[in-house]
Every structure is written in C-alpha cells, then in structure tokens.
Design a protein around this motif. Structure first.
Motif, mmCIF file in Angstrom:
data_model
loop_
_atom_site.group_PDB
_atom_site.id
_atom_site.type_symbol
_atom_site.label_atom_id
_atom_site.label_comp_id
_atom_site.label_asym_id
_atom_site.label_seq_id
_atom_site.Cartn_x
_atom_site.Cartn_y
_atom_site.Cartn_z
ATOM 1 N N VAL A 91 0.838 -1.201 0.000
ATOM 2 C CA VAL A 91 0.000 0.000 0.000
ATOM 3 C C VAL A 91 0.873 1.251 0.000
ATOM 4 C CG1 VAL A 91 -1.694 1.301 1.344
ATOM 5 C CG2 VAL A 91 -1.914 -1.159 1.127
ATOM 6 N N ARG A 92 1.981 1.191 0.738
ATOM 7 C CA ARG A 92 2.837 2.364 0.863
ATOM 8 C C ARG A 92 3.775 2.535 -0.307
ATOM 9 N NH1 ARG A 92 4.218 3.821 6.362
ATOM 10 N NH2 ARG A 92 6.348 3.699 5.699
ATOM 11 N N THR A 97 -1.757 1.184 -6.650
ATOM 12 C CA THR A 97 -3.121 1.558 -6.310
ATOM 13 C C THR A 97 -3.668 0.524 -5.339
ATOM 14 O OG1 THR A 97 -3.232 2.168 -8.623
ATOM 15 C CG2 THR A 97 -5.261 2.334 -7.374
ATOM 16 N N PHE A 162 -9.217 1.860 10.465
ATOM 17 C CA PHE A 162 -9.493 2.802 11.554
ATOM 18 C C PHE A 162 -10.152 2.117 12.746
ATOM 19 C CE2 PHE A 162 -10.030 5.015 7.450
ATOM 20 C CZ PHE A 162 -8.870 5.768 7.508
ATOM 21 N N TYR A 243 -13.651 3.913 -0.038
ATOM 22 C CA TYR A 243 -12.218 3.766 -0.295
ATOM 23 C C TYR A 243 -11.628 5.073 -0.806
ATOM 24 C CZ TYR A 243 -8.217 2.687 -3.287
ATOM 25 O OH TYR A 243 -7.012 2.720 -3.924
ATOM 26 N N ARG A 244 -12.287 5.658 -1.802
ATOM 27 C CA ARG A 244 -11.802 6.901 -2.400
ATOM 28 C C ARG A 244 -11.728 8.023 -1.385
ATOM 29 N NH1 ARG A 244 -12.212 9.011 -8.212
ATOM 30 N NH2 ARG A 244 -11.668 10.953 -7.213
ATOM 31 N N ARG A 245 -12.768 8.087 -0.555
ATOM 32 C CA ARG A 245 -12.855 9.187 0.399
ATOM 33 C C ARG A 245 -11.767 9.062 1.464
ATOM 34 N NH1 ARG A 245 -16.632 11.744 4.257
ATOM 35 N NH2 ARG A 245 -16.586 9.818 5.432
ATOM 36 N N ILE A 247 -8.858 6.992 1.441
ATOM 37 C CA ILE A 247 -7.560 6.374 1.183
ATOM 38 C C ILE A 247 -6.398 7.222 1.661
ATOM 39 C CG2 ILE A 247 -7.428 7.198 -1.203
ATOM 40 C CD1 ILE A 247 -6.099 3.882 0.179
ATOM 41 N N GLN A 248 -6.502 8.555 1.538
ATOM 42 C CA GLN A 248 -5.392 9.403 1.995
ATOM 43 C C GLN A 248 -5.202 9.272 3.497
ATOM 44 O OE1 GLN A 248 -3.421 10.845 -0.096
ATOM 45 N NE2 GLN A 248 -4.634 10.493 -1.928
ATOM 46 N N GLU A 249 -6.329 9.146 4.208
ATOM 47 C CA GLU A 249 -6.249 8.934 5.659
ATOM 48 C C GLU A 249 -5.606 7.587 5.957
ATOM 49 O OE1 GLU A 249 -7.273 11.029 8.119
ATOM 50 O OE2 GLU A 249 -7.584 12.515 6.536
ATOM 51 N N TYR A 251 -3.331 6.097 4.208
ATOM 52 C CA TYR A 251 -1.878 6.265 4.069
ATOM 53 C C TYR A 251 -1.284 6.856 5.334
ATOM 54 C CZ TYR A 251 -2.001 5.648 -1.022
ATOM 55 O OH TYR A 251 -2.132 5.161 -2.278
ATOM 56 N N ASP A 252 -1.954 7.913 5.848
ATOM 57 C CA ASP A 252 -1.419 8.568 7.046
ATOM 58 C C ASP A 252 -1.442 7.635 8.235
ATOM 59 O OD1 ASP A 252 -0.948 10.831 5.705
ATOM 60 O OD2 ASP A 252 -2.642 11.978 6.480
ATOM 61 N N PHE A 253 -2.454 6.770 8.246
ATOM 62 C CA PHE A 253 -2.699 5.961 9.434
ATOM 63 C C PHE A 253 -1.810 4.728 9.480
ATOM 64 C CE2 PHE A 253 -5.380 4.172 12.712
ATOM 65 C CZ PHE A 253 -5.819 5.314 13.341
ATOM 66 N N LEU A 254 -1.465 4.199 8.307
ATOM 67 C CA LEU A 254 -0.709 2.933 8.279
ATOM 68 C C LEU A 254 0.715 3.123 8.772
ATOM 69 C CD1 LEU A 254 -1.751 1.099 5.023
ATOM 70 C CD2 LEU A 254 -2.057 0.362 7.347
#
Lengths: 254, 444
Positions: A91-92, A97, A162, A243-245, A247-249, A251-254
């Motif tokens: 993912v990172r 994608t 989350f 997922y779209r909404r 996904i950026q979170e 990334y930050d969270f993982l």
C-alpha cells in the motif's frame, strides 16, 4: 505499454503468487482446495441426508454447486479486513493503487473455486445428470459475484484500518448470512412469507443461479439474478466511494 | 500529463510524460509547491467503535488533538539529470517529505507534481514475500515497478548477475542473508529504469565492494540523464553525490545551495540547537582547563574532562613518528539524564582538511553500559600521515546527533615527524614512502 495491460499483468501476477503461497510448504499442496469443500460436503451429507433428512434428491451435487461460490464469498470477505493492514508494504509503495488488492484477493479465491469446480462433473455423473449449455452462463454469474466481493472487500478493508471492529462485525455477518443463503437447503423448503430476506440477500440470488445452471441445467431466475446484480453494483459503489474518500487517511494511518 | 495530489488523487501505475511545449518547465521531473503537512496526534483516539460510542455518550469529544506541523511551506524542484540531497536533523521533516513525494498521504496544503516513473529505495526490499524464490520476487517487484512481465523476463538475468545471486535465485528469499536480500532489492529497483530515484539512507548494502558497485550504478544512472533525490545523514556521501543540497529544519527549508554551504549551515543549526539547549539547562560542568587553541562548545551534559594523546608505549605525548601507533584517550563526566552517546574522533591538517575521522554511534551498545565517569580510548595502529602539524578533534553527541554535548574542535595538537626528526620532501596528507629509480633507455 498501456496502463490497462500493465494493471492486468500486475493483478494476474499477484493473484497467482498469493494462490500458490497458500499451499507453499504443505505436503498435500494443491490437493487442499479440493479436500476442504469435500470434507464440508461430507458433513452436510451426513447431517441433512441421514440425521435430519431434507428429502432433496442428489443431495451431494445439490450442496456442492452452492458450497463453492459460498466459500469464495465468505473466505474473501473474512480476509478483507487485513487487505491493507497486512499489505502495508504494498500500500505504501509509490505507483501502487491499493484497491488492486481487493481485486487480487477476489481473484485468488476465485482460483480456489475454479480448481475445485471439476468435481461437480463427477457428482453430476454419479447422480445421472448431464451438463447442459447453461454452464456457459457461469462467467456472467461469477462476474456479478466478483463485483459484489470487491465492493464489500474495499469497504471492510478501508474502515478496518481505523476501527478493528469492522472485521469482527463482518465475520458475524458472514456467519448469519450463511443461514440466510440456501446452500445446504433449498429455497423450496422456505415458506413464502419468509422469502423477503432471501430476495434481499445477493448471495441467495447468486447461489440459486449457480445451482440452476449447474445442477438443474436450466436458465437461472433472471429476476433474482438481476436483483443480485443491482445489489452487487450498489455494494461496489459504496465500497469504492468509501475507499476513495478515506484512502489518503489510510496512508497517514498505516 | 501532470499528476498532482490535489486534482487527481488516484495515480495509475503507468508512465506519464508531460507533452513537450505545454509548459516552459519541461525539464522538471518533480515540483513541490508550498507543501505543508499537519499531523494531528490524538491522545485517547477511539481504537474501536465501542470506545467511540462511549466517548460520544459521555458527551466528550475525542480528546483534543495535538497539532504538529511536520512540513511548512516547502517548495522544491528537481530537474532532469540533477541530484538533490536533503539533510536535516531527526524530526526535521525529511521522511515526511519523501513519503508525500511517493504519494503516501496528501499534503495539508500545497501541490506535488511529478513527471515520469518514480523508483523508490525507501524501505528497500519491502514487498518481498519470504516464502517465494528470489526469481519470483524479482518478477513481482518488476511488475510493481511499472514493467510488463515480458520486460522483466528480458532483463532478469542482468539483475541476477548484478546482485551476484546466480546460485541462490531459485531458493526461497527467507533463506537469504540480509546482505543477499538487500542486494536483490537494490538490483531490482535500479534496473527498472525509473525516471527518478528516491533514496533514503542508502548503501548499507552488502560489503564495501558491493557498495562501490551501487555507487557506480547510481553514477551511471545520473549520466543517463536521470534524477536522484537523496536523504542521508552521511554528509560525505551527500557531498560526493549531490549537485545541490537542501537543509530542512523543523519542517522548513532553511536553505538550498551547493553542498559545501548547505553542510555549513547544517552545522550552524546544530550549534544553534546546542546553544538553545544550553540556555535552557544552564552549565552543569565548569570548563576545567583554559582553551589555548581551537574552539569548544556543547551543552556539557556530558563533558570531556581530559584528552590525552598516547604513543605506542602508552606514554603521553604530542608528537609521534610516521607510521607509528597513536591512541586518543578522552575522559568524560556525564549527568544522569544522559543515557547514551556517540563519540567522534578526527584528525585535521593545518588547512582544516579532514585527514581521518571515525565515530562510535552508541557507546552503550558498544560497551554494554555507560559509566557516570569513564574513559574512551581509540587506538590507531598506524598513523600514515605526512610529517606536519595536525590537530585532533573529539566530540560527544546524543545518539541522534541533533545537538552537541561537548566538542573540542582542533583543540589538541599532534605533530607527526619522520624518523630523523626532519621533514622530508613529501607533501600532501597520506604518507607513502617514495622510492625513486632512474634508468637510461636503450636507443631505438
């Protein structure tokens, strides 16, 4: 090279890798995807042909045609919670994608299904039934189920990052759904007034369709399949949008 | 076609090129414009839905988040064929910046655009699957890197040869040593022909010969007109491989310039931090000896109380003969708040050119414990320096090198002499004993 063909290469490669990875290091290897449904089948046959007879003819073939797609669904959904969490490294990765993982997982479990499918022929032959042209409709039904699985997987994978409750809720839901899906019984056993939840359960519609084309050698109930298709597309929409909404979170969270 | 995080959240694994002429900045491969990143570190964040509900039921809002700006208004641009280094202390925002450039996370404000395929040496070898063979992992890695299956198969022999893994390539990766693992990972990434490479703390890969091979590979990569973005703590490596260096401090771009001046400003930041800290904690230890030459600074939380230069017989001296052993011994006194430190020792000539430097990253790890008072000895078996006057610098630092406990810069003098005690006709830094011979050649 076009984006689509590259994405295709990637998905096929990852799916093949994950499929063989399951059996790496086991003695029986590729026999496992065959053995597991057969063991399940033996339990059902014992319970519902001997202990509590349901009176369905050619019961092994009847159960088996529904058992495989059900396993495809349940294994995919149960593993969806870990899609992003366990593949943090992928993912990172730049240029990757993450939604690809949901497609890969659906495809990996579809391979397990396809490996075990030929046994249906044996079971049908024993019961004296023949395969008809309606098997050609299988890819359509599988496609609808794949959309359903990818949608649900994306939803679970995203929110489970989350809130870990999501995967627990999902496993309870899958367990309950199993009893609302005519895998080991026939919808004919169900009285009319109780049919509503079965109409709304896309897996019920899909399982009925699989059984129609394989076991009955008949055209599936188009209305039921249509409803399942609509629900699958809705699930895909909801899954993809969350997922779209988020996904950026993610990334930050993982 | 330009991809940015703000207008196209979802990138595809393909190669994007901006059409020529569309923009004057055709030569750019990366542009970061005014990027800031805010992290909200939430204490008591609900980890499960139950906790979320309970917090809501109690009328409590999720505990107030602590806001932390990891990056503020950072702008960088990287041209084709250039290499940019990023230096900064721990927590300066280097990794956050790299992660944003790789598309991991969205900047809070600002825009990141890039043109071409990124190759990343971040988390080298992540994505390898230990149960699969080296060859299978290489294939997956290649496809993930943007190639087709056929392309990977065409170049896989080159990769295996570069990684020197011909014998082991069909064994499961879990049986590999960490060196083999990194060699395969490095070879895999650098052979997939990305347009620019992102390198984070590179080159702990394999033995020194293989490291050199990696550096050569990166050089040829640059010659081919590709770009590099390097983050490193190793300032010598930055100096050697970057055209330009950017200094980050507390999320801001402090300066951007040629490597030398950037590294100077990096040291300035270290000095400023030390002074700030010194002002906060006061002076715990008094300087014992007056300073005759050079300079001394640091917070003195760990203080160098004595520095001795010893010859081969462990006698105190300030002059040694060429090629003879030298021991640099320092004694220190530390506060209880100091649990670990790094120790740096260096020899400089009169032009302040570094002749030799070495350090222990963690004394605690090296010796098991850190006594409250102690001595540290560094023995150099053979000092092959040209006869001249040198100065010795020693320093104690916290393990993350973010400021200075105590640094003696050029404070201690060392004379290197040749056996007769007279300087011979050699110059430079390294002492090699010359042996001349002149012979007539036969006429043709």
């Amino acid at each position: 090279m076009s984006a689509t063909s590259h994405q295709f290469d990637l998905i096929i490669n990852l799916a093949r890798r994950n499929f063989f990875l399951q059996f790496r290091g086991s003695l029986l290897g590729l026999l496992w995807p065959l053995l597991l449904p057969i063991i399940q089948l033996m339990v059902f046959v014992f319970l519902f042909q001997r202990v509590v007879p349901l009176g369905i003819e050619n019961y092994p073939a009847f159960v088996y045609t529904a058992l495989l797609p059900w396993n495809w669904f349940s294994v995919s959904v149960l593993s969806a919670g870990n899609l992003f969490l366990a593949h943090r490294d992928l993912v990172r990765r730049p240029n990757f994608t993450p939604s690809t993982l949901a497609v890969v997982s659906a495809l990996t479990n579809l391979l397990t299904y396809l490996v075990a499918l030929p046994i249906v022929l044996v079971l049908l032959a024993i019961s004296g039934r023949a395969i008809t042209w309606t098997v050609l409709l299988l890819p359509l039904i599988m496609f609808i189920q794949a959309i359903l699985i990818v949608g649900i997987s994306l939803f679970i994978a995203t929110w489970n990052v989350f809130y870990r409750d999501v995967q627990h809720i999902a496993s309870v839901a899958v367990m309950l759904l199993f009893y609302l899906t005519p895998v080991f019984y026939s919808l004919n056993n169900v009285r009319r007034e109780y049919r509503v939840p079965f109409t709304l359960n896309p897996m019920a519609g899909l399982v009925q369709a699989y059984r129609a084309v394989l076991y009955d050698g008949a055209v599936p109930d188009w209305d039921g399949l249509f409803v399942a298709g609509i629900i699958a597309i809705a699930a895909f929409g909801i899954g993809y949008l969350s997922y779209r909404r988020e996904i950026q979170e993610v990334y930050d969270f993982l | 076609m330009a991809i940015s995080h703000t207008d196209a959240k979802f990138r595809k694994s393909t190669i994007f090129y901006r059409a020529a002429g569309e923009n004057k900045k055709v030569n750019l491969v990366l542009e970061v414009q005014g990027v800031s990143k805010l992290f909200r570190v939430q204490r008591n964040r609900p980890a499960t839905l139950k906790e979320l509900f309970i917090q809501r039921l109690n009328g409590r809002h999720p505990a107030a988040a602590v806001e932390h700006w990891a990056l503020r208004e950072v702008s960088i641009s990287l041209e084709k064929g250039h290499s940019l280094g990023i230096i900064g202390h721990n927590g300066a925002g280097k990794s956050t910046l790299l992660r944003l450039i790789c598309g991991l996370g969205r900047p809070t404000t600002g825009k990141i655009q890039y043109w071409g395929q990124i190759g990343s040496l971040l988390e080298l070898g992540s994505g390898f699957q230990p149960e699969m063979t080296g060859r299978e992992n290489l294939l997956t890695g290649g496809i993930l890197g943007g190639l087709s299956r056929r392309d990977v198969e065409a170049i896989q022999d080159d990769i295996i040869a570069f990684a020197e893994l011909e014998e082991f390539i069909d064994q499961a990766v879990r049986t590999y040593s960490s060196g083999m693992y990194l060699r395969l990972a490095f070879a895999t990434v650098t052979h997939f022909d990305p347009d620019f490479l992102i390198i984070d703390e590179l080159l702990a890969v394999g033995d020194s010969r293989f490291q050199q091979k990696c550096l050569d590979r990166l050089k040829s990569f640059r010659r081919a007109g590709k770009s590099l973005l390097i983050v490193s703590h190793d300032l010598d490596q930055i100096r050697a491989s970057c055209d330009e260096v950017l200094v980050l401090e507390e999320g801001r771009v402090l300066m951007r310039g040629d490597p030398e001046s950037a590294i100077r400003s990096y040291y300035d930041v270290m000095r400023q931090r030390t002074e700030k800290r010194q002002a906060q904690i006061g002076v715990p230890h008094q300087f014992t000896a007056p300073i005759q030459q050079g300079s001394r600074y640091g917070t003195q939380e760990a203080s160098i109380t004595a520095v001795r230069l010893l010859d081969g017989e462990d006698r105190m001296t300030d002059h040694i003969y060429v090629g003879s052993p030298l021991t640099i011994e320092l004694e220190y006194l530390r506060l209880n708040t100091v649990s670990d430190m790094a120790c740096l020792v260096g020899i400089f000539n009169e032009n302040y050119t570094k002749c030799f430097e070495t350090f222990i990253p963690s004394i605690q790890k090296a010796s098991g414990e850190l006594p409250a008072r102690g001595s540290i000895r560094c023995r150099l078996p053979e000092v092959s320096l040209v006869p001249a006057r040198y100065s010795v610098s020693v320093g104690l630092f916290p393990p993350d090198w973010s400021f200075v406990y105590d640094h003696h810069g050029h404070m201690h003098t060392l004379h290197v002499m040749n056996e007769s005690g007279i300087h011979a006709d050699v110059s430079g830094i390294l002492m090699v004993r010359p042996d001349w011979a002149v012979r007539p050649l036969d006429p043709p």
